[in-house]
Write a protein that holds these residues in place. Sequence first.
Motif, PDB file in Angstrom:
ATOM      1  N   LYS A  48       0.861  -1.197   0.000  1.00  0.00           N
ATOM      2  CA  LYS A  48       0.000   0.000   0.000  1.00  0.00           C
ATOM      3  C   LYS A  48       0.884   1.230   0.000  1.00  0.00           C
ATOM      4  O   LYS A  48       1.862   1.304   0.752  1.00  0.00           O
ATOM      5  N   ILE A  49       0.512   2.189  -0.822  1.00  0.00           N
ATOM      6  CA  ILE A  49       1.218   3.468  -0.835  1.00  0.00           C
ATOM      7  C   ILE A  49       0.466   4.422   0.085  1.00  0.00           C
ATOM      8  O   ILE A  49      -0.771   4.426   0.086  1.00  0.00           O
ATOM      9  N   VAL A  50       1.206   5.204   0.845  1.00  0.00           N
ATOM     10  CA  VAL A  50       0.552   6.257   1.629  1.00  0.00           C
ATOM     11  C   VAL A  50       1.099   7.606   1.171  1.00  0.00           C
ATOM     12  O   VAL A  50       2.301   7.771   0.950  1.00  0.00           O
ATOM     13  N   CYS A  52      -0.271  11.456   2.344  1.00  0.00           N
ATOM     14  CA  CYS A  52      -0.205  12.177   3.620  1.00  0.00           C
ATOM     15  C   CYS A  52      -1.133  11.563   4.664  1.00  0.00           C
ATOM     16  O   CYS A  52      -1.283  12.109   5.755  1.00  0.00           O
ATOM     17  N   SER A  55      -6.891  10.492   4.342  1.00  0.00           N
ATOM     18  CA  SER A  55      -8.207   9.913   4.020  1.00  0.00           C
ATOM     19  C   SER A  55      -8.920   9.444   5.290  1.00  0.00           C
ATOM     20  O   SER A  55      -8.332   8.701   6.081  1.00  0.00           O
ATOM     21  N   PRO A  56     -10.174   9.874   5.464  1.00  0.00           N
ATOM     22  CA  PRO A  56     -10.906   9.483   6.671  1.00  0.00           C
ATOM     23  C   PRO A  56     -11.519   8.087   6.522  1.00  0.00           C
ATOM     24  O   PRO A  56     -12.730   7.902   6.660  1.00  0.00           O
ATOM     25  N   ILE A  59      -8.542   3.206   3.787  1.00  0.00           N
ATOM     26  CA  ILE A  59      -8.092   2.982   2.406  1.00  0.00           C
ATOM     27  C   ILE A  59      -6.578   2.738   2.318  1.00  0.00           C
ATOM     28  O   ILE A  59      -6.098   2.072   1.408  1.00  0.00           O
ATOM     29  N   LEU A  69       5.685   7.752   0.171  1.00  0.00           N
ATOM     30  CA  LEU A  69       6.358   8.354  -0.997  1.00  0.00           C
ATOM     31  C   LEU A  69       6.828   9.789  -0.748  1.00  0.00           C
ATOM     32  O   LEU A  69       7.083  10.526  -1.690  1.00  0.00           O
ATOM     33  N   GLY A 119      -0.383  12.267  -5.513  1.00  0.00           N
ATOM     34  CA  GLY A 119      -0.853  10.890  -5.746  1.00  0.00           C
ATOM     35  C   GLY A 119      -2.098  10.573  -4.940  1.00  0.00           C
ATOM     36  O   GLY A 119      -2.993   9.862  -5.417  1.00  0.00           O
ATOM     37  N   VAL A 121      -4.384  12.783  -3.789  1.00  0.00           N
ATOM     38  CA  VAL A 121      -5.508  13.592  -4.261  1.00  0.00           C
ATOM     39  C   VAL A 121      -6.215  12.914  -5.432  1.00  0.00           C
ATOM     40  O   VAL A 121      -7.447  12.872  -5.504  1.00  0.00           O
ATOM     41  N   GLY A 123      -5.924   9.788  -5.940  1.00  0.00           N
ATOM     42  CA  GLY A 123      -6.264   8.429  -5.508  1.00  0.00           C
ATOM     43  C   GLY A 123      -7.706   8.303  -5.088  1.00  0.00           C
ATOM     44  O   GLY A 123      -8.312   7.230  -5.219  1.00  0.00           O
ATOM     45  N   HIS A 127     -12.103  16.797  -4.388  1.00  0.00           N
ATOM     46  CA  HIS A 127     -12.836  17.839  -5.119  1.00  0.00           C
ATOM     47  C   HIS A 127     -12.939  19.077  -4.259  1.00  0.00           C
ATOM     48  O   HIS A 127     -12.728  19.031  -3.041  1.00  0.00           O
ATOM     49  N   HIS A 170      -7.633   6.343  -8.912  1.00  0.00           N
ATOM     50  CA  HIS A 170      -7.060   4.990  -8.948  1.00  0.00           C
ATOM     51  C   HIS A 170      -7.243   4.188  -7.682  1.00  0.00           C
ATOM     52  O   HIS A 170      -7.037   2.977  -7.663  1.00  0.00           O
ATOM     53  N   GLY A 175      -1.452   0.322  -9.053  1.00  0.00           N
ATOM     54  CA  GLY A 175       0.008   0.308  -8.996  1.00  0.00           C
ATOM     55  C   GLY A 175       0.479   1.568  -8.289  1.00  0.00           C
ATOM     56  O   GLY A 175      -0.293   2.207  -7.569  1.00  0.00           O
ATOM     57  N   LYS A 398     -13.710   8.613   1.957  1.00  0.00           N
ATOM     58  CA  LYS A 398     -14.425   8.683   3.225  1.00  0.00           C
ATOM     59  C   LYS A 398     -15.181   7.387   3.504  1.00  0.00           C
ATOM     60  O   LYS A 398     -15.788   6.814   2.596  1.00  0.00           O
TER      61      LYS A 398
HETATM   62  C1  LIG Z   1      -8.878  18.025   7.045  1.00  0.00           C
HETATM   63  C2  LIG Z   1      -9.238  17.352   5.751  1.00  0.00           C
HETATM   64  C3  LIG Z   1      -9.820  18.100   4.734  1.00  0.00           C
HETATM   65  C4  LIG Z   1     -10.176  17.476   3.527  1.00  0.00           C
HETATM   66  N1  LIG Z   1     -10.786  18.224   2.560  1.00  0.00           N
HETATM   67  C5  LIG Z   1     -11.205  17.621   1.439  1.00  0.00           C
HETATM   68  C6  LIG Z   1     -11.879  18.361   0.425  1.00  0.00           C
HETATM   69  O1  LIG Z   1     -12.048  19.571   0.526  1.00  0.00           O
HETATM   70  N2  LIG Z   1     -12.320  17.689  -0.663  1.00  0.00           N
HETATM   71  C7  LIG Z   1     -12.130  16.353  -0.817  1.00  0.00           C
HETATM   72  O2  LIG Z   1     -12.567  15.808  -1.812  1.00  0.00           O
HETATM   73  N3  LIG Z   1     -11.455  15.644   0.096  1.00  0.00           N
HETATM   74  C8  LIG Z   1     -10.997  16.241   1.209  1.00  0.00           C
HETATM   75  N4  LIG Z   1     -10.308  15.503   2.152  1.00  0.00           N
HETATM   76  C9  LIG Z   1      -9.926  14.146   1.808  1.00  0.00           C
HETATM   77  C10 LIG Z   1      -8.529  14.145   1.137  1.00  0.00           C
HETATM   78  O3  LIG Z   1      -8.438  15.079   0.116  1.00  0.00           O
HETATM   79  C11 LIG Z   1      -8.262  12.772   0.509  1.00  0.00           C
HETATM   80  O4  LIG Z   1      -8.355  11.820   1.524  1.00  0.00           O
HETATM   81  C12 LIG Z   1      -6.901  12.669  -0.170  1.00  0.00           C
HETATM   82  O5  LIG Z   1      -6.836  11.424  -0.801  1.00  0.00           O
HETATM   83  C13 LIG Z   1      -5.791  12.778   0.839  1.00  0.00           C
HETATM   84  O6  LIG Z   1      -4.526  12.765   0.211  1.00  0.00           O
HETATM   85  P1  LIG Z   1      -3.353  11.991   0.933  1.00  0.00           P
HETATM   86  O7  LIG Z   1      -2.078  12.373   0.271  1.00  0.00           O
HETATM   87  O8  LIG Z   1      -3.435  12.146   2.392  1.00  0.00           O
HETATM   88  O9  LIG Z   1      -3.720  10.490   0.502  1.00  0.00           O
HETATM   89  P2  LIG Z   1      -3.750   9.169   1.388  1.00  0.00           P
HETATM   90  O10 LIG Z   1      -4.898   9.223   2.313  1.00  0.00           O
HETATM   91  O11 LIG Z   1      -2.412   8.939   1.969  1.00  0.00           O
HETATM   92  O12 LIG Z   1      -4.012   8.077   0.239  1.00  0.00           O
HETATM   93  C14 LIG Z   1      -5.223   8.056  -0.475  1.00  0.00           C
HETATM   94  C15 LIG Z   1      -5.219   6.897  -1.481  1.00  0.00           C
HETATM   95  O13 LIG Z   1      -4.266   7.150  -2.500  1.00  0.00           O
HETATM   96  C16 LIG Z   1      -3.313   6.078  -2.560  1.00  0.00           C
HETATM   97  N5  LIG Z   1      -2.065   6.691  -2.953  1.00  0.00           N
HETATM   98  C17 LIG Z   1      -1.503   7.822  -2.484  1.00  0.00           C
HETATM   99  N6  LIG Z   1      -0.419   8.122  -3.211  1.00  0.00           N
HETATM  100  C18 LIG Z   1      -0.276   7.146  -4.152  1.00  0.00           C
HETATM  101  C19 LIG Z   1       0.638   6.902  -5.199  1.00  0.00           C
HETATM  102  N7  LIG Z   1       1.648   7.718  -5.451  1.00  0.00           N
HETATM  103  N8  LIG Z   1       0.492   5.780  -5.948  1.00  0.00           N
HETATM  104  C20 LIG Z   1      -0.545   4.934  -5.708  1.00  0.00           C
HETATM  105  N9  LIG Z   1      -1.443   5.121  -4.733  1.00  0.00           N
HETATM  106  C21 LIG Z   1      -1.312   6.219  -3.981  1.00  0.00           C
HETATM  107  C22 LIG Z   1      -3.338   5.452  -1.187  1.00  0.00           C
HETATM  108  O14 LIG Z   1      -2.897   4.101  -1.214  1.00  0.00           O
HETATM  109  C23 LIG Z   1      -4.822   5.542  -0.888  1.00  0.00           C
HETATM  110  O15 LIG Z   1      -5.496   4.549  -1.599  1.00  0.00           O
HETATM  111  C24 LIG Z   1      -9.931  16.093   3.335  1.00  0.00           C
HETATM  112  C25 LIG Z   1      -9.325  15.346   4.357  1.00  0.00           C
HETATM  113  C26 LIG Z   1      -8.988  15.977   5.561  1.00  0.00           C
HETATM  114  C27 LIG Z   1      -8.366  15.159   6.656  1.00  0.00           C
END
Ligand SMILES: Cc1cc2nc3c(=O)[nH]c(=O)nc-3n(C[C@H](O)[C@H](O)[C@H](O)COP(=O)(O)OP(=O)(O)OC[C@H]3O[C@@H](n4cnc5c(N)ncnc54)[C@H](O)[C@@H]3O)c2cc1C
Length: 440
Positions: A48-50, A52, A55-56, A59, A69, A119, A121, A123, A127, A170, A175, A398
């Motif tokens: 699994k890739i993480v 930041c 995601s609530p 996932i 990454l 990645g 966003v 994923g 929006h 994705h 991948g 979510k």
């Molecule tokens: C305070 C807060 C505010 C938010 N506001 C919004 C908003 O306004 N609108 C909205 O739509 N969402 C919102 N979210 C949700 C957030 O935008 C998404 O959860 C987004 O995916 C988070 O990005 P992240 O880098 O933390 O991804 P993660 O939560 O780390 O990962 C999300 C998914 O992407 C995959 N992934 C990540 N990077 C890669 C990569 N390079 N290759 C393959 N897979 C990858 C992970 O395995 C996972 O499946 C909010 C969340 C919080 C906590």
Amino acid sequence: MVQGTEGYRFRNWANTYSCCPELHFKPISVEEVRQIIELAKQRSKRVKIVGCGHSPSDIVCTDDYLVNLSNLNKLLKVDKEKQQVTVEAGMVLSDLNEELATLGLALSNIGAVSDVSVGGVIGTGTHNTGIQHGILATQVVALTLMTASGEILECSDSVNREVFQAAQLHLGALGVILTVTIQCVPAFHIQLQRFPQTLSEVLTNLDAHLKESEYFRFLWFPHTDKATVFYGDHTDKPIQTSSNWLWDYAIGYYLLELLLWISTFFPCLVPWITRFFYWLVYSAKVMQVKRSDRAFNFECLFKQHVSDWAIPIEKTGVVLGQLKEWLDRNPDVRVHFPVEVRFVHADEIPLSPCYKQDSCFINIIMYRPYGKEVPRKRYWVMYEEIMTRNGGRPHWAKANSCVHKDFENMYPAFQKFCTIREKLDPLGMFLNNFLEKAFF
Ligand SMILES: Cc1cc2nc3c(=O)[nH]c(=O)nc-3n(C[C@H](O)[C@H](O)[C@H](O)COP(=O)(O)OP(=O)(O)OC[C@H]3O[C@@H](n4cnc5c(N)ncnc54)[C@H](O)[C@@H]3O)c2cc1C
């Protein structure tokens, strides 16, 4: 050879999901990513890739290999003529916003927070709002993807088109996204205007609001008929901020958390807290001009549970009416403010909640004051039932109670995504519990 560490515990931003992967990796190069995939293949482990971890939901959770990454975070290429940039997928939007500002560029839309990775966003279909604007992934024009075989696929509208469209949302299931090329726009300022209305007024004038402002959204304050409208529009005016002592000194933040914590012992206080904060903060007219990324981002306060589904835009009034009516009929169910309502343009991305339909996202929230859980089951069940009844599709980041059959019914191109996923990852290296619930 890349080394993983043992004993790492992952927790998502809201501290609502966690896992203890067998090994945690922080690769510093694409070659190291390839080595991790090779190792996982040899030992029959899942990956699994993480990004930041915002995601609530679960996932990102895995018992096997978790790959962070954050070291793959560089700006790789700038095409000034096309106003496109290519970045590594681990880059965080707050860094990208700054890099773009120095280039005189900006993203045309971003979500409520910038401490999320490129990645991640794409994923989950992140929006914001603006009926002429799609989910953020619609700004992506090309990407590279390392599949379970270690092969790197170049994808865009003209090369590997079907994989490209699938990879624009994705779920981490296809991948590792290595690089992303994004269409930018010239840097711009946004004039933000905030003003109070009743919910009935907003809904009656919905079409006018949508026409009036490029980035229109509104908040509804449950247990009341009060709403706050937000307009956001391009402007040539210079930056102009109005100080709000309540939030500037975090007084409002501390006060709200304290009051919501007290209300866990006296739930009947919740509607009063909502009215009080509406009067204190949200009933005033405010006008500001900000750099675009700072205008899109807003304060998300403290840890919370959220649910956010998209419905066809024409259902906005019906759905909010049903939600309000249910809350009015069940005064023993006390829910936190706000309900946030945003609007997003249709797209062609198979797993997008806005696939082929202009959509309205309705986000509900229950805070966890000082980490304390507040009962929310009845609210969540009723919300999901109303959304499902009205053709809703859940936001992928979510948590929700949907299973494979539900997704098949909700997402017309779901099977198309499944076929691509099975082809790219036949042994299920990139699966976890969250994805198994969706795909099987
Ligand atoms: C305070 C807060 C505010 C938010 N506001 C919004 C908003 O306004 N609108 C909205 O739509 N969402 C919102 N979210 C949700 C957030 O935008 C998404 O959860 C987004 O995916 C988070 O990005 P992240 O880098 O933390 O991804 P993660 O939560 O780390 O990962 C999300 C998914 O992407 C995959 N992934 C990540 N990077 C890669 C990569 N390079 N290759 C393959 N897979 C990858 C992970 O395995 C996972 O499946 C909010 C969340 C919080 C906590």
